[in-house]
Design an enzyme around this catalytic site. Structure first.
Site, short mmCIF file in Angstrom:
data_model
loop_
_atom_site.label_atom_id
_atom_site.label_comp_id
_atom_site.label_asym_id
_atom_site.label_seq_id
_atom_site.Cartn_x
_atom_site.Cartn_y
_atom_site.Cartn_z
CG ASP A 118 -2.08 0.88 1.16
OD1 ASP A 118 -1.98 1.91 0.47
OD2 ASP A 118 -3.10 0.57 1.80
CG ASP A 164 -3.54 6.24 0.54
OD1 ASP A 164 -4.51 5.57 0.90
OD2 ASP A 164 -3.27 7.37 1.01
CD GLU A 188 -8.19 5.43 -1.55
OE1 GLU A 188 -9.10 5.31 -0.71
OE2 GLU A 188 -7.17 6.11 -1.33
CG HIS A 226 -8.33 0.57 5.61
ND1 HIS A 226 -8.35 0.39 4.24
CD2 HIS A 226 -7.70 1.73 5.83
CE1 HIS A 226 -7.72 1.40 3.67
NE2 HIS A 226 -7.31 2.23 4.60
CG ASP A 227 -10.35 4.16 4.41
OD1 ASP A 227 -9.70 4.19 5.47
OD2 ASP A 227 -9.84 4.39 3.28
O1 ISL Z 1 -11.96 7.22 4.77
C1 ISL Z 1 -12.61 7.86 3.99
C2 ISL Z 1 -13.97 8.19 4.28
O2 ISL Z 1 -14.24 7.81 5.55
C3 ISL Z 1 -12.12 8.27 2.70
O3 ISL Z 1 -12.54 9.54 2.35
C4 ISL Z 1 -10.60 8.20 2.71
O4 ISL Z 1 -10.07 9.27 3.41
C5 ISL Z 1 -10.13 8.23 1.30
O5 ISL Z 1 -10.69 7.12 0.66
C6 ISL Z 1 -8.63 8.10 1.26
O6 ISL Z 1 -8.24 6.96 1.93
C7 ISL Z 1 -6.90 6.62 2.00
O7 ISL Z 1 -6.05 7.68 2.34
C8 ISL Z 1 -6.18 8.22 3.65
C9 ISL Z 1 -6.24 7.15 4.73
O8 ISL Z 1 -6.66 7.73 5.94
C10 ISL Z 1 -7.16 6.02 4.36
O9 ISL Z 1 -7.11 5.02 5.35
C11 ISL Z 1 -6.72 5.52 3.02
O10 ISL Z 1 -7.43 4.38 2.61
C12 ISL Z 1 -4.99 9.10 3.84
O11 ISL Z 1 -3.82 8.39 3.57
#
Ligand code: ISL
Ligand code: CA
Length: 539
Positions: free
Chosen positions: A98, A197, A239, A313-314
């Site tokens: 990741d 990411d 992503e 995980h989000d």
């Molecule tokens: O988590 C979200 C909504 O609750 C999303 O908006 C998320 O912030 C977005 O998909 C980006 O996610 C990724 O980058 C973030 C990190 O906090 C997330 O865990 C990751 O999946 C920043 O690195």
């Protein structure tokens, strides 16, 4: 497009902190993952998306990286990582890293040098003078201004996430070169690719308030391909929070030489009030879900490739979100699994989804770990929003829901860690009944439905390549066909807890997979039980 391994694969996402503790400190780690590879092999997955394991102060649980070429000590050592890669590769499972390179941690040496005034490293980030106050009104995704003031420098720096996650300045070629080196470092260790990411943000132009899809985004991705990916059989998963079926080919058309596939989020927004925030809850309208998912099946050009997922995980747990954990946990989990895994695209299973793990309710700020939920709670309290409303939003959509430790068995702490150790985050009390050991013993468990779906994808090119057609049915019935080389399958799901009658002008030749112990033949007069779902071959 010539077929690629990742188009015929199923991926499994591991959130390392919550997967398996091996050294009795209550925190999941790399050796824990290695020990559980046989479980994943039994499930049948081809690749693991490993959430970040790099050195990190964990302001955002690893999505704030302080050293991209070192392992977080809590997770183990570089030798442990090499062992995991080798052991997984030996089982035919690829490890996908990741890569979090839109931003670093504020603890990264680059940022520390930047703060100390080193001009070379200052240009790695986005600093603006304070002459006229805040450079502009851009906000960070985790709340508050995207500009953080540094009094010693009399300057602001830009961060789209927490202030401890300063954004990298991708316009600087030296930054891009660092990223290519990091990627090559990991490829040399034998990883199978990267999940990138928030990659759509790297082309930002903060001064013009351009955030996603900036004009240089695709040129940067093409440079990444030239410098790192060309001639390598690796997967790259972008992503891409705002991608649509029409913009997806910009990332994935093989002729453009950018990424392998996108991760789209349109279906994830269907239970929020449009154009507001994830916390503004709205009931899912199944017909909207049909529209959005079908659009990704039919409007995506042949040059594009999409992923399929319900959870990560989000996101909250899908069984709690759109299934029925209280009355029909097994039936509704299997319904969701079958519905998604029969579509075109690369499926991603999030750890515990295959067991029917659920959300975990909380009611005290001390129970929160996730920075996004904590910031939301703090802001809403300051606005005098009623606590009941805040907790309803957090319990429905908060990210901690998906991050409770994996439920391996009915032993104390669910087998995640040893008996006398406190897990880093509390385990959902329902582990006594919802756990991997119980699933493995029950041939009718959710686990074996996932196992069969994975196997079917390997055996049946129709699932990988077939044309998709949505059937016109009552709102809560989700039915579609897949057709390939003269063969057609019907997928039919009752997306509700009530009985539904249905008439389809077909006769089934063979039953492929179901969530009730039934076989299907004449489909003119059907009464579907709660969440009843079946896949049949029509011809
Ligand atoms: O988590 C979200 C909504 O609750 C999303 O908006 C998320 O912030 C977005 O998909 C980006 O996610 C990724 O980058 C973030 C990190 O906090 C997330 O865990 C990751 O999946 C920043 O690195
Ligand atoms: Ca540990």
């Amino acid at each position: 497009m010539t077929s690629k391994w990742w188009q015929q694969s199923v991926f499994y996402q591991i959130y390392p902190r919550s997967f398996q503790d091996s050294n009795h400190d209550g925190i999941g780690d790399l050796n824990g993952i290695t020990a559980r590879l046989p479980y994943l092999k039994e499930l049948g997955i081809d690749a693991i998306w490993l959430s970040p394991v790099f050195a990190s102060p964990n302001v955002d649980n690893g999505y704030d990286v302080s050293d991209y070429c070192a392992i977080m000590p809590e997770f183990g050592t570089m030798e442990d990582m090499e062992e995991l890669i080798t052991a997984a590769n030996n089982m035919g499972i690829k490890i996908i890293m990741d890569l979090v390179v839109n931003h670093t941690s504020s603890e990264h040496p680059w940022f520390k040098k930047a703060l100390a005034g080193d001009p070379h490293y200052k240009d790695y980030y986005i600093f603006r003078s304070d002459k006229k106050g805040l450079p502009n009104d851009l906000n960070s995704f985790f709340g508050g201004s995207a500009w953080e003031y540094v009094p010693e420098r009399k300057e602001y720096y830009f961060h789209l996430f927490a202030k401890e996650q300063p954004d990298l300045n991708w316009e600087n070629p030296a930054v891009r070169k660092e990223v290519w080196q990091i990627m090559n470092f990991w490829l040399q260790k034998g990883v199978g690719g990267f999940r990138l990411d928030v990659i759509e943000l790297i082309g930002k132009i903060p001064d013009q308030k351009i955030i996603g899809d900036g004009p240089l985004l695709h040129p940067y991705l093409q440079e990444m391909y030239r410098e790192v990916l060309a001639e390598k059989d690796v997967v790259t998963i972008g992503e891409t929070g705002s991608v649509t079926p029409l913009t997806a080919p910009l990332y994935t058309d093989p002729n453009r030489k950018e990424l392998s596939m996108v991760f789209q989020f349109q279906h994830m927004a269907l239970d929020e009030v449009p154009q507001t925030s994830k916390w503004n809850l709205k009931k899912l309208d199944v017909s909207e879900l049909k529209t959005v998912l079908s659009r990704w099946q039919t409007q995506l050009p042949a040059t594009a490739w999409n992923s399929l997922f319900w959870s990560n995980h989000d996101q909250p747990r899908i069984l709690s979100r759109w299934g029925n954990p209280d009355c029909y946990p097994v039936e509704s989990s299997k319904m969701l699994a079958i519905l998604l895994h029969m579509m075109k695209g690369t499926p991603f299973i999030y750890q515990g989804e295959e067991l029917g793990m659920t959300n975990q309710e909380v009611s005290d700020i001390k129970q929160l770990d996730d920075i996004e939920s904590i910031n939301y709670y703090t802001k809403e309290r300051a606005n005098n929003t009623k606590t009941a409303k805040i907790w309803q939003a957090i319990n429905t959509k908060g990210r901690d829901n998906a991050r409770t430790p994996m439920q391996w068995s009915a032993a104390q702490h669910a087998g995640f860690t040893t008996a006398n150790v406190t897990p880093w985050y509390p385990i959902n009390p329902n582990y006594t009944t919802i756990n991997a050991a119980a699933c493995l013993q029950d041939k009718n468990s959710i686990f074996y439905t996932y196992q069969k779906l994975i196997r079917l994808r390997k055996e049946q090119p129709l699932i990988v390549w077939g044309d998709y057609h949505l059937l016109n049915t009552a709102e809560t019935i989700f039915a579609y066909t897949r057709s390939y080389q003269g063969e057609t399958w019907l997928i039919c799901a009752n997306f509700s807890a009530s009985e539904q009658t249905l008439s389809l002008p077909y006769t089934a030749k063979q039953t492929i997979i179901t969530n009730y112990p039934s076989t299907y033949c004449k489909l003119e007069q059907l009464t579907l039980r709660p969440y009843e779902t079946f896949v049949v071959k029509l011809h």
